[in-house]
Design a protein around this motif. Structure first.
Motif, mmCIF file in Angstrom:
data_model
loop_
_atom_site.group_PDB
_atom_site.id
_atom_site.type_symbol
_atom_site.label_atom_id
_atom_site.label_comp_id
_atom_site.label_asym_id
_atom_site.label_seq_id
_atom_site.Cartn_x
_atom_site.Cartn_y
_atom_site.Cartn_z
ATOM 1 N N LEU A 1 1.657 -2.757 -16.774
ATOM 2 C CA LEU A 1 1.059 -2.605 -15.441
ATOM 3 C C LEU A 1 0.724 -3.974 -14.845
ATOM 4 O O LEU A 1 0.912 -4.186 -13.640
ATOM 5 C CB LEU A 1 -0.200 -1.757 -15.527
ATOM 6 C CG LEU A 1 0.029 -0.254 -15.467
ATOM 7 C CD1 LEU A 1 -1.295 0.463 -15.536
ATOM 8 C CD2 LEU A 1 0.755 0.126 -14.199
ATOM 9 N N TYR B 1 -2.545 -2.847 -9.114
ATOM 10 C CA TYR B 1 -2.253 -2.505 -10.504
ATOM 11 C C TYR B 1 -3.340 -2.975 -11.455
ATOM 12 O O TYR B 1 -3.477 -2.452 -12.542
ATOM 13 C CB TYR B 1 -0.913 -3.104 -10.918
ATOM 14 C CG TYR B 1 0.251 -2.404 -10.294
ATOM 15 C CD1 TYR B 1 0.734 -1.220 -10.818
ATOM 16 C CD2 TYR B 1 0.872 -2.931 -9.179
ATOM 17 C CE1 TYR B 1 1.800 -0.570 -10.251
ATOM 18 C CE2 TYR B 1 1.942 -2.292 -8.602
ATOM 19 C CZ TYR B 1 2.403 -1.111 -9.138
ATOM 20 O OH TYR B 1 3.448 -0.469 -8.571
ATOM 21 N N GLU C 1 -6.538 -2.665 -11.242
ATOM 22 C CA GLU C 1 -7.543 -1.638 -11.511
ATOM 23 C C GLU C 1 -7.012 -0.581 -12.457
ATOM 24 O O GLU C 1 -7.722 -0.125 -13.359
ATOM 25 C CB GLU C 1 -8.006 -1.006 -10.196
ATOM 26 C CG GLU C 1 -9.183 -1.732 -9.610
ATOM 27 C CD GLU C 1 -9.054 -1.974 -8.130
ATOM 28 O OE1 GLU C 1 -8.829 -0.994 -7.394
ATOM 29 O OE2 GLU C 1 -9.161 -3.139 -7.712
ATOM 30 N N ALA C 2 -5.748 -0.206 -12.257
ATOM 31 C CA ALA C 2 -5.144 0.774 -13.157
ATOM 32 C C ALA C 2 -5.149 0.239 -14.582
ATOM 33 O O ALA C 2 -5.483 0.953 -15.536
ATOM 34 C CB ALA C 2 -3.727 1.087 -12.699
#
Lengths: 93, 120, 161
Positions: A52, A64, A66-67
């Protein structure tokens, strides 16, 4: 020229990370024992998190990030819970 | 093709590319270790390759990339790094202890006996 | 001061975490971050983990640098072990008697040894002070003993004196 090099290196890095995820998935599916699957799962989520981050570089946005952070947080909790389950046979005593 | 890559000067693009390759390579080797190593206790070592310098290289690459691109300090990847560094030993130790516990319950001869109860 | 900030280091770390996540130094986030840091410090004080006495920051810094270096070296060694033939190395368990008793110092030692790719902390017996370590490439057992005792245990005992 450097943009080309960077693009190709990024693609190569992503392919390697995807391959690493496949290896971890194989260990999760194959076992042979429950603890092997848990270690495989742990590796799988770390690899997914790194993939990610590289996707973030590719798209140039920080969505990305935060993901990736959420995967890192949840992965820790789930692996710890699974390890506890292996030890005692139940998560909450 | 990366949209912003053309705006990146070479002195930033080159380290980013190398760090990405190095980090992804280390991670891949660690995951290959998950396949190649033969006993569970050997396989416990494999993920740490990805969570130490594999992760470090990729996160630093991301930091350099965004910092140069946005001409300001972008270091929030440090949070992921710190978190993984702190949690990986905990999870691996828990899993290893659980595995040891299970192996002892099954009287598996390949693991050493508990210190308090010498082998009978 | 002790009442307001029972754990100054933890509070500072929480504030720093908040600001890094927000990526700003604007007054609003600083205020919210400070509130979170204060509440976090109080919560920790309620849980009462005891106050660690950290000494000799110089030794701690040197230990951190040493660990970074050792982890890098161990990364390469483990990569070679994984890609090489399994016959060339011998994996196994090793028992190490520890003189370290402080639970925090033991936690740090456990984190260091497990984060290093070549070694993994498996079990610790509190009564005997005996540690069970699994090592990917055993080599000389004496060497591992010396590594753990001299390189890590000694500075940790100085820091958590």
């Amino acid at each position: 020229m450097t943009a080309m090099v960077l693009s190709w290196c990024l693609l190569l890095a992503q392919l390697m990370l995807a391959l690493a995820m496949l290896c971890a998935t194989w260990r999760v599916l194959r076992g042979p024992r429950a603890q092997d699957r848990v270690v495989g799962l742990d590796t799988l989520y770390v690899n997914a998190m790194l993939l990610l981050v590289t996707f973030g570089i590719r798209s140039g946005t920080q969505v990305y990030f935060e993901a990736a952070l959420v995967i890192a947080l949840l992965g820790f909790v789930s692996t710890a819970a699974l390890a506890k389950f292996l030890m005692r046979g139940e998560v909450i005593e | 093709m990366i949209p912003q890559a053309a705006e990146l000067p070479w002195f930033a693009a080159l380290p980013v590319a190398l760090l990405l390759l190095g980090g992804a390579g280390l991670t891949l080797i660690g995951s290959i270790g998950l396949l190649r190593l033969r006993s569970f206790y050997e396989r416990v070592h494999a993920p740490t390759l990805a969570t130490s310098y594999g992760m470090g290289c990729i996160l630093i690459a991301s930091m350099i990339f965004f910092s140069v691109l946005q001409t300001r300090l972008v270091i929030h990847e440090v949070v992921i790094g710190a978190f993984i560094v702190l949690t990986t030993p905990v999870t691996l130790m828990l899993v290893a202890r659980a595995a040891l516990h299970r192996d002892r319950l099954e009287k598996n001869a390949t693991v050493p006996p508990s210190i308090n109860q010498p082998a009978t | 001061m002790r009442k307001l900030l029972p754990h100054p280091l933890v509070s500072a770390a929480l504030l720093l975490l908040w600001l890094v996540l927000d990526q700003t130094l604007a007054p609003g986030p600083v205020l919210i971050g400070s509130i979170i840091a204060l509440i976090g410090g109080w919560t920790l004080a309620q849980l009462d983990p005891g106050r660690p006495r950290l000494r000799r920051p110089g030794v701690a810094l040197r230990l951190a640098g040493q660990v970074l270096l050792d982890v890098a070296r161990s990364n390469l060694a483990v990569a070679r072990a994984i890609l090489g033939r399994p016959k060339d190395r011998r994996a196994g368990f090793i028992r190490i008697p520890l003189a370290l008793r402080d639970p925090r110092a033991l936690a740090v030692l456990a984190a260091i040894l497990t984060a290093t790719p070549g070694s993994a902390w498996v079990e610790y017996d509190g009564e005997e002070g005996c540690l069970l370590l699994h090592v990917l490439d055993l080599g000389e057992e004496e060497e591992w003993m010396r590594l753990v005792k001299d390189r890590y245990e000694q500075p940790l005992m100085e820091i958590f004196a």
